[in-house]
Motif scaffolding. Structure first.
Motif, PDB file in Angstrom:
ATOM      1  N   ASP A 122     -33.730   2.810  27.083  1.00  0.00           N
ATOM      2  CA  ASP A 122     -34.913   2.186  26.487  1.00  0.00           C
ATOM      3  C   ASP A 122     -34.563   1.005  25.561  1.00  0.00           C
ATOM      4  O   ASP A 122     -35.272  -0.004  25.546  1.00  0.00           O
ATOM      5  CB  ASP A 122     -35.737   3.247  25.732  1.00  0.00           C
ATOM      6  N   MET A 123     -33.467   1.119  24.827  1.00  0.00           N
ATOM      7  CA  MET A 123     -33.125   0.026  23.890  1.00  0.00           C
ATOM      8  C   MET A 123     -32.725  -1.246  24.642  1.00  0.00           C
ATOM      9  O   MET A 123     -33.034  -2.349  24.215  1.00  0.00           O
ATOM     10  CB  MET A 123     -31.990   0.466  22.966  1.00  0.00           C
ATOM     11  N   HIS A 124     -32.022  -1.065  25.773  1.00  0.00           N
ATOM     12  CA  HIS A 124     -31.648  -2.231  26.593  1.00  0.00           C
ATOM     13  C   HIS A 124     -32.927  -2.941  27.066  1.00  0.00           C
ATOM     14  O   HIS A 124     -33.063  -4.162  26.956  1.00  0.00           O
ATOM     15  CB  HIS A 124     -30.888  -1.797  27.855  1.00  0.00           C
ATOM     16  N   PHE A 162     -30.894   2.518  16.876  1.00  0.00           N
ATOM     17  CA  PHE A 162     -29.612   3.232  16.737  1.00  0.00           C
ATOM     18  C   PHE A 162     -28.545   2.229  17.175  1.00  0.00           C
ATOM     19  O   PHE A 162     -28.788   1.443  18.101  1.00  0.00           O
ATOM     20  CB  PHE A 162     -29.618   4.464  17.676  1.00  0.00           C
ATOM     21  N   SER A 194     -26.474   1.424  19.346  1.00  0.00           N
ATOM     22  CA  SER A 194     -25.980   1.742  20.694  1.00  0.00           C
ATOM     23  C   SER A 194     -24.923   0.721  21.117  1.00  0.00           C
ATOM     24  O   SER A 194     -25.150  -0.501  21.035  1.00  0.00           O
ATOM     25  CB  SER A 194     -27.150   1.718  21.679  1.00  0.00           C
ATOM     26  N   VAL A 195     -23.801   1.237  21.600  1.00  0.00           N
ATOM     27  CA  VAL A 195     -22.708   0.366  22.048  1.00  0.00           C
ATOM     28  C   VAL A 195     -23.167  -0.449  23.258  1.00  0.00           C
ATOM     29  O   VAL A 195     -23.085  -1.683  23.287  1.00  0.00           O
ATOM     30  CB  VAL A 195     -21.458   1.219  22.407  1.00  0.00           C
ATOM     31  N   GLY A 196     -23.673   0.267  24.277  1.00  0.00           N
ATOM     32  CA  GLY A 196     -24.065  -0.403  25.517  1.00  0.00           C
ATOM     33  C   GLY A 196     -25.172  -1.415  25.291  1.00  0.00           C
ATOM     34  O   GLY A 196     -25.126  -2.532  25.837  1.00  0.00           O
ATOM     35  N   LEU A 242     -14.800  -2.717  30.808  1.00  0.00           N
ATOM     36  CA  LEU A 242     -16.053  -2.659  31.591  1.00  0.00           C
ATOM     37  C   LEU A 242     -17.037  -3.766  31.196  1.00  0.00           C
ATOM     38  O   LEU A 242     -17.481  -4.522  32.064  1.00  0.00           O
ATOM     39  CB  LEU A 242     -16.703  -1.270  31.471  1.00  0.00           C
ATOM     40  N   GLU A 281     -18.269  -1.058  17.102  1.00  0.00           N
ATOM     41  CA  GLU A 281     -17.038  -0.575  17.734  1.00  0.00           C
ATOM     42  C   GLU A 281     -16.076  -1.734  18.017  1.00  0.00           C
ATOM     43  O   GLU A 281     -16.509  -2.870  18.288  1.00  0.00           O
ATOM     44  CB  GLU A 281     -17.398   0.107  19.079  1.00  0.00           C
ATOM     45  N   ILE A 292     -23.776  12.242  18.524  1.00  0.00           N
ATOM     46  CA  ILE A 292     -24.084  11.106  19.408  1.00  0.00           C
ATOM     47  C   ILE A 292     -24.721  11.554  20.726  1.00  0.00           C
ATOM     48  O   ILE A 292     -25.749  11.015  21.135  1.00  0.00           O
ATOM     49  CB  ILE A 292     -22.809  10.272  19.703  1.00  0.00           C
ATOM     50  N   THR A 330     -17.176  10.024  19.100  1.00  0.00           N
ATOM     51  CA  THR A 330     -17.598  11.154  19.947  1.00  0.00           C
ATOM     52  C   THR A 330     -16.612  11.384  21.089  1.00  0.00           C
ATOM     53  O   THR A 330     -16.380  12.509  21.505  1.00  0.00           O
ATOM     54  CB  THR A 330     -19.029  10.935  20.489  1.00  0.00           C
ATOM     55  N   ARG A 350     -28.787   9.943  28.263  1.00  0.00           N
ATOM     56  CA  ARG A 350     -28.403   8.531  28.216  1.00  0.00           C
ATOM     57  C   ARG A 350     -29.530   7.590  28.658  1.00  0.00           C
ATOM     58  O   ARG A 350     -29.415   6.882  29.663  1.00  0.00           O
ATOM     59  CB  ARG A 350     -27.127   8.295  29.025  1.00  0.00           C
ATOM     60  N   ASN A 381     -13.440   1.015  27.769  1.00  0.00           N
ATOM     61  CA  ASN A 381     -14.740   0.621  27.237  1.00  0.00           C
ATOM     62  C   ASN A 381     -14.810  -0.841  26.806  1.00  0.00           C
ATOM     63  O   ASN A 381     -15.888  -1.339  26.479  1.00  0.00           O
ATOM     64  CB  ASN A 381     -15.150   1.547  26.094  1.00  0.00           C
TER      65      ASN A 381
HETATM   66  C1  UD1 Z   1     -20.441   3.988  24.987  1.00  0.00           C
HETATM   67  C2  UD1 Z   1     -19.102   4.374  25.575  1.00  0.00           C
HETATM   68  C3  UD1 Z   1     -18.913   5.864  25.508  1.00  0.00           C
HETATM   69  C4  UD1 Z   1     -19.106   6.379  24.095  1.00  0.00           C
HETATM   70  C5  UD1 Z   1     -20.435   5.891  23.518  1.00  0.00           C
HETATM   71  C6  UD1 Z   1     -20.621   6.226  22.056  1.00  0.00           C
HETATM   72  C7  UD1 Z   1     -18.733   2.634  27.205  1.00  0.00           C
HETATM   73  C8  UD1 Z   1     -18.608   2.269  28.626  1.00  0.00           C
HETATM   74  N1  UD1 Z   1     -19.064   3.908  26.940  1.00  0.00           N
HETATM   75  O1  UD1 Z   1     -21.438   4.591  25.801  1.00  0.00           O
HETATM   76  O2  UD1 Z   1     -17.590   6.174  25.967  1.00  0.00           O
HETATM   77  O3  UD1 Z   1     -19.100   7.784  24.104  1.00  0.00           O
HETATM   78  O4  UD1 Z   1     -20.523   4.448  23.642  1.00  0.00           O
HETATM   79  O5  UD1 Z   1     -19.574   5.732  21.309  1.00  0.00           O
HETATM   80  O6  UD1 Z   1     -18.509   1.831  26.320  1.00  0.00           O
HETATM   81  N2  UD1 Z   1     -29.258   5.638  23.590  1.00  0.00           N
HETATM   82  C9  UD1 Z   1     -30.634   5.640  23.694  1.00  0.00           C
HETATM   83  N3  UD1 Z   1     -31.213   4.554  24.307  1.00  0.00           N
HETATM   84  C10 UD1 Z   1     -30.508   3.492  24.785  1.00  0.00           C
HETATM   85  C11 UD1 Z   1     -29.102   3.516  24.660  1.00  0.00           C
HETATM   86  C12 UD1 Z   1     -28.498   4.610  24.051  1.00  0.00           C
HETATM   87  O7  UD1 Z   1     -31.309   6.565  23.277  1.00  0.00           O
HETATM   88  O8  UD1 Z   1     -31.107   2.547  25.316  1.00  0.00           O
HETATM   89  C13 UD1 Z   1     -28.605   6.787  22.919  1.00  0.00           C
HETATM   90  C14 UD1 Z   1     -27.662   7.567  23.849  1.00  0.00           C
HETATM   91  O9  UD1 Z   1     -28.338   8.492  24.641  1.00  0.00           O
HETATM   92  C15 UD1 Z   1     -26.716   8.209  22.845  1.00  0.00           C
HETATM   93  C16 UD1 Z   1     -26.626   7.158  21.751  1.00  0.00           C
HETATM   94  O10 UD1 Z   1     -27.761   6.303  21.901  1.00  0.00           O
HETATM   95  O11 UD1 Z   1     -27.312   9.377  22.343  1.00  0.00           O
HETATM   96  C17 UD1 Z   1     -25.368   6.326  21.797  1.00  0.00           C
HETATM   97  O12 UD1 Z   1     -25.242   5.761  23.077  1.00  0.00           O
HETATM   98  P1  UD1 Z   1     -24.492   4.392  23.314  1.00  0.00           P
HETATM   99  O13 UD1 Z   1     -23.825   3.946  22.062  1.00  0.00           O
HETATM  100  O14 UD1 Z   1     -25.430   3.455  23.977  1.00  0.00           O
HETATM  101  O15 UD1 Z   1     -23.380   4.850  24.347  1.00  0.00           O
HETATM  102  P2  UD1 Z   1     -22.945   4.088  25.662  1.00  0.00           P
HETATM  103  O16 UD1 Z   1     -22.960   2.623  25.446  1.00  0.00           O
HETATM  104  O17 UD1 Z   1     -23.687   4.661  26.820  1.00  0.00           O
END
Ligand code: UD1
Length: 417
Positions: free
Chosen positions: A124-126, A161, A163-165, A26, A189, A328, A305, A121, A23
């Motif tokens: 929308d936040m991106h 929220f 969000s990591v990504g 990537l 993170e 999560i 998670t 997944r 993670n």
């Molecule tokens: C990353 C990790 C994944 C980990 C997760 C949570 C990578 C490549 N993957 O995934 O292994 O399980 O963090 O620690 O780093 N969400 C929205 N809208 C958005 C983005 C996210 O609703 O635009 C929600 C997701 O559906 C989820 C929550 O936010 O319920 C957390 O997601 P996020 O932290 O973004 O996880 P990833 O970055 O996809």
């Protein structure tokens, strides 16, 4: 289609090195798009998810090569801004390329990543953040078409929220934006910090990574660098789970203890003894595991998670009842059905799983349906009487580098067929 054959109840022992974090690797690979010249990425795990990112980079015109755990990336010759649907679908995290391509070329076109094994997944936040930074984004026929011909503009972004990504995508996009971007409620993170370290070495100005507010001052250009990826805290937690269910003592090297601060107490609850200092973690399992206090998954620094499934497999043979609350992702208990085939006593309702420990699990043919669920089945197989046959190994290969070889070297009876 390969399968794993695990004959359980073998004690583990010895020492192993924990691979680099998928993670982290990537987003770092995606971020190389912002640089001109050759980047050297050390400790980059050899995984199918990483290869999928390398294929995207090569499609875009970058040069990517690997020697052992070192990956060289040169994006001087990038000449495309789109990602074909076939490449986008290989990993859900390919959305992380959006901000990078847009910042570098002023345009990005890619298919909409759909739902996946563990939940919907959404992205929308991106999209909201990139729009707030001046991108024009059209969503049509399953494709995202994004333009920012005059470049992106710094802005104040507030995430609903952490969000990591989304935090990573915005951080990458903001590096070359005009002005300052502030992300509030940013994810904290360790992988966010690793990405910021990489980008700052390239000349970016990112402050506060790892805290709730990240400030990025845009710069004109970034230069390539060399960077070593941090160890994978989830792989570490998985290996600890393997040792826990086999009553074993193992030593894990190349660990950052602070990254495991929420995971170690859960194993301690179960009766395990852990000593972690100077990058070495010594793990000793008790004769009999105890149930753990309620495990609630949370954004970092809470319990990850990604470690829920391997820990849930541990709780299956602990003495007493353990409750898990998955906060999560909405669909992250698919491994429980397979664990029940192995004799586990688990009830799930919505985000809660209640696991009543049984004396032992027994081997069965089981099927992995997601990455961490696959790891949970390996953990269960190691603890079980007789043989477990695990199919769906490709999921495991997305995040674990030759897990069967690592475990065999520690004394497990596990082979890929
Ligand atoms: C990353 C990790 C994944 C980990 C997760 C949570 C990578 C490549 N993957 O995934 O292994 O399980 O963090 O620690 O780093 N969400 C929205 N809208 C958005 C983005 C996210 O609703 O635009 C929600 C997701 O559906 C989820 C929550 O936010 O319920 C957390 O997601 P996020 O932290 O973004 O996880 P990833 O970055 O996809």
């Amino acid at each position: 289609m390969s399968k794993l054959l695990v004959t359980g109840r073998k004690k583990l022992g010895g020492e192993t090195y924990v691979q680099g974090a998928k993670n982290s690797a990537l987003p770092v690979l995606a971020a190389t798009i912002l640089t001109k010249g050759e980047n050297v990425i050390y400790n980059c795990p050899d995984l199918s998810d990483i290869e999928a990112s390398a294929r995207i980079l090569r499609y875009l015109g970058c040069k990517v090569s690997r020697s052992g755990s070192t990956v060289l990336v040169n994006c001087d010759t990038i000449d495309k801004y789109d990602i074909p649907d076939e490449l986008m679908r290989k990993t859900r995290s390919s959305i992380i390329f959006l901000g990078a391509i847009l910042a570098r070329t002023g345009r990005a076109k890619m298919s909409f990543p759909g739902g996946c094994e563990i939940g919907l997944r959404p992205i929308d936040m991106h999209l909201k953040a990139l729009r707030e930074m001046g991108a024009d984004i059209r969503e049509k026929h399953g494709y995202l078409d994004c333009t920012a011909p005059k470049g992106l503009k710094g802005n104040k972004i507030s995430l609903s929220f952490p969000s990591v990504g989304a935090t990573e995508d915005i951080m990458i996009a903001a590096c070359l934006a005009d002005g300052t971007t502030t992300i509030t409620n940013a994810a904290r993170e360790p992988e966010i910090c690793d990405l910021a370290d990489f980008l700052n070495k390239c000349g970016a100005k990112i402050y506060g990574a790892g805290e709730g507010v990240v400030v990025i001052e845009g710069v004109k250009s970034l230069s390539p660098t060399s960077h070593s990826i941090i160890p994978d805290r989830i792989v570490c937690a998985t290996l600890m789970a393997c040792a826990a269910v086999t009553g074993s003592k193992i030593i894990l090297d190349g660990v950052i203890c602070s990254h495991l601060a929420s995971v170690i107490p859960v194993f301690e609850d179960a009766g395990c003894k852990i000593r972690c200092c100077n990058g070495t973690l010594e793990f000793t399992a008790p004769e009999k595991l105890k149930a753990m206090k309620t495990v609630r998954t949370m954004p970092y620094p809470g319990f990850p998670t990604d470690a829920q499934a391997p820990l849930l497999a541990v709780s299956c043979i602990a003495d007493g009842t353990t409750v898990f609350v998955e906060n999560i992702f909405e669909n992250r208990y698919r491994h429980t059905g397979e664990l029940i085939r192995m004799g586990a006593n688990i009830k799930t309702v919505g985000k809660v799983a209640v696991v009543e420990g049984v004396k032992s699990l027994y081997g069965a043919p089981v099927e992995a349906t997601d990455l961490r669920g696959a790891a949970a089945l390996v953990v269960a197989g190691l603890s079980a009487e007789s043989q477990t046959e695990i199919s769906g190994v490709r999921y495991l290969e997305r995040g674990y580098e030759n897990l069967e070889l690592t475990l065999s070297a520690l004394g497990a009876d596990i082979k890929k067929i």
